[in-house]
Scaffold this active site. Sequence first.
Site, PDB file in Angstrom:
ATOM      1  N   HIS A 115       0.857  -1.197   0.000  1.00  0.00           N
ATOM      2  CA  HIS A 115       0.000   0.000   0.000  1.00  0.00           C
ATOM      3  C   HIS A 115       0.890   1.244   0.000  1.00  0.00           C
ATOM      4  O   HIS A 115       0.912   2.022   0.962  1.00  0.00           O
ATOM      5  CB  HIS A 115      -0.891  -0.027   1.244  1.00  0.00           C
ATOM      6  CG  HIS A 115      -2.103   0.842   1.150  1.00  0.00           C
ATOM      7  ND1 HIS A 115      -2.378   1.642   0.062  1.00  0.00           N
ATOM      8  CD2 HIS A 115      -3.127   1.040   2.031  1.00  0.00           C
ATOM      9  CE1 HIS A 115      -3.513   2.278   0.269  1.00  0.00           C
ATOM     10  NE2 HIS A 115      -3.977   1.945   1.452  1.00  0.00           N
TER      11      HIS A 115
ATOM     12  N   GLN B 267      -0.501   4.898   0.826  1.00  0.00           N
ATOM     13  CA  GLN B 267      -0.752   5.145   2.243  1.00  0.00           C
ATOM     14  C   GLN B 267       0.533   5.512   2.968  1.00  0.00           C
ATOM     15  O   GLN B 267       0.563   6.437   3.795  1.00  0.00           O
ATOM     16  CB  GLN B 267      -1.364   3.895   2.897  1.00  0.00           C
ATOM     17  CG  GLN B 267      -1.552   4.024   4.403  1.00  0.00           C
ATOM     18  CD  GLN B 267      -2.517   5.136   4.780  1.00  0.00           C
ATOM     19  OE1 GLN B 267      -3.631   5.174   4.279  1.00  0.00           O
ATOM     20  NE2 GLN B 267      -2.089   6.062   5.647  1.00  0.00           N
TER      21      GLN B 267
ATOM     22  N   CYS C 265      -4.051   3.665   9.266  1.00  0.00           N
ATOM     23  CA  CYS C 265      -4.461   4.068   7.913  1.00  0.00           C
ATOM     24  C   CYS C 265      -5.972   4.219   7.778  1.00  0.00           C
ATOM     25  O   CYS C 265      -6.428   4.787   6.784  1.00  0.00           O
ATOM     26  CB  CYS C 265      -3.916   3.079   6.893  1.00  0.00           C
ATOM     27  SG  CYS C 265      -4.539   1.392   7.062  1.00  0.00           S
TER      28      CYS C 265
ATOM     29  N   ARG D 148      -3.162  11.945   2.726  1.00  0.00           N
ATOM     30  CA  ARG D 148      -3.356  11.113   1.530  1.00  0.00           C
ATOM     31  C   ARG D 148      -3.503  12.024   0.304  1.00  0.00           C
ATOM     32  O   ARG D 148      -2.968  11.745  -0.760  1.00  0.00           O
ATOM     33  CB  ARG D 148      -4.609  10.226   1.664  1.00  0.00           C
ATOM     34  CG  ARG D 148      -4.517   9.123   2.695  1.00  0.00           C
ATOM     35  CD  ARG D 148      -3.498   8.050   2.323  1.00  0.00           C
ATOM     36  NE  ARG D 148      -3.700   7.469   1.009  1.00  0.00           N
ATOM     37  CZ  ARG D 148      -4.508   6.430   0.759  1.00  0.00           C
ATOM     38  NH1 ARG D 148      -5.170   5.868   1.744  1.00  0.00           N
ATOM     39  NH2 ARG D 148      -4.638   5.946  -0.460  1.00  0.00           N
TER      40      ARG D 148
END
Length: 310
Positions: free
Chosen positions: A135, A138, A267, A295
């Site tokens: 990810h 993130q 997250c 983000r």
Amino acid sequence: MTRHFIDLADAGSDGIRAMLDDARRRKLTRAGWPKGKADVDRPLDGHVLAMIFEKNSTRTRVSFDMAMRQLGGTTIVMDAGSMQLGRGESIADTARVLSRYVDAIVIRTDDHNKVVEMARHATVPVINGLTDHSHPCQIMADLLTVIERRGSVEGSRWAWLGDGNNVLHSIIEAGSLLGFDVTAACPEGYDPDPAVVDAAKARSGNHPFVLTRDPELAGAGADIVVTDTWVSMGQAHADEKLAALAPYQVTEELMAGAAADGLFLHCLPAHRGEEVADAVIDGPQSAIWDEAENRLHAQKAVLLWCLARL
């Protein structure tokens, strides 16, 4: 050469630092502005981003959409049920066609191989919006948040509590690229992929990654404490997994053992009372709302890097 962002290593340490510097500069420049107002330079004016969601999303979808608007571009949002990909069209054919229509593609899916396959056949940048393996978008937001709060990530000590999942994989990768320590406390049977750890050690030469079964040991003196939801969408054997992970909840007692100015990251979405106690996620050490906001700012920089504007 087309710049894909499948994992953090695609950009390398210099690329990541350039993105983080740009994200911070643009965020500061926009202070107090309406969210929908474009940046003065509109660097992606006329550009279109296609976003494919095979898994549900709140933060990835909205932040990438707003990122493109602020950079002067627009988005097309698709899910598997409303496109031919969901009816059997191959990833390769989808990549070839979308490359004729749009300037970049974000895909969020459960299978990392799908993102790799899309990048292999696309002639525009492909961005990993989340897979079962990693990810990276993130973690760019996490890195930006730590830099804002502490000035730097280099030399810091991160503690991970819980499942050795895709988010931890990207943290391990980031540590090897930017020079910070990672200690992960995971129950037996939920360790991170050894290939990720080996790649990090090979990349940095002596990457300080430690795996332990002891959550207090991992949290002791940590500058950053991170966790994630224990059961992701569609995962089987949830009851068995919840039982194994129960001793790894981030509690006030665990945070008391971290550095005095230690930060808590998550997250989101959070399952309060499972991986984290209310007193921690709502407490003074929590940086989760800055992390969520970042983000947007981090993904603007990812888009600019992929389109060779950084």
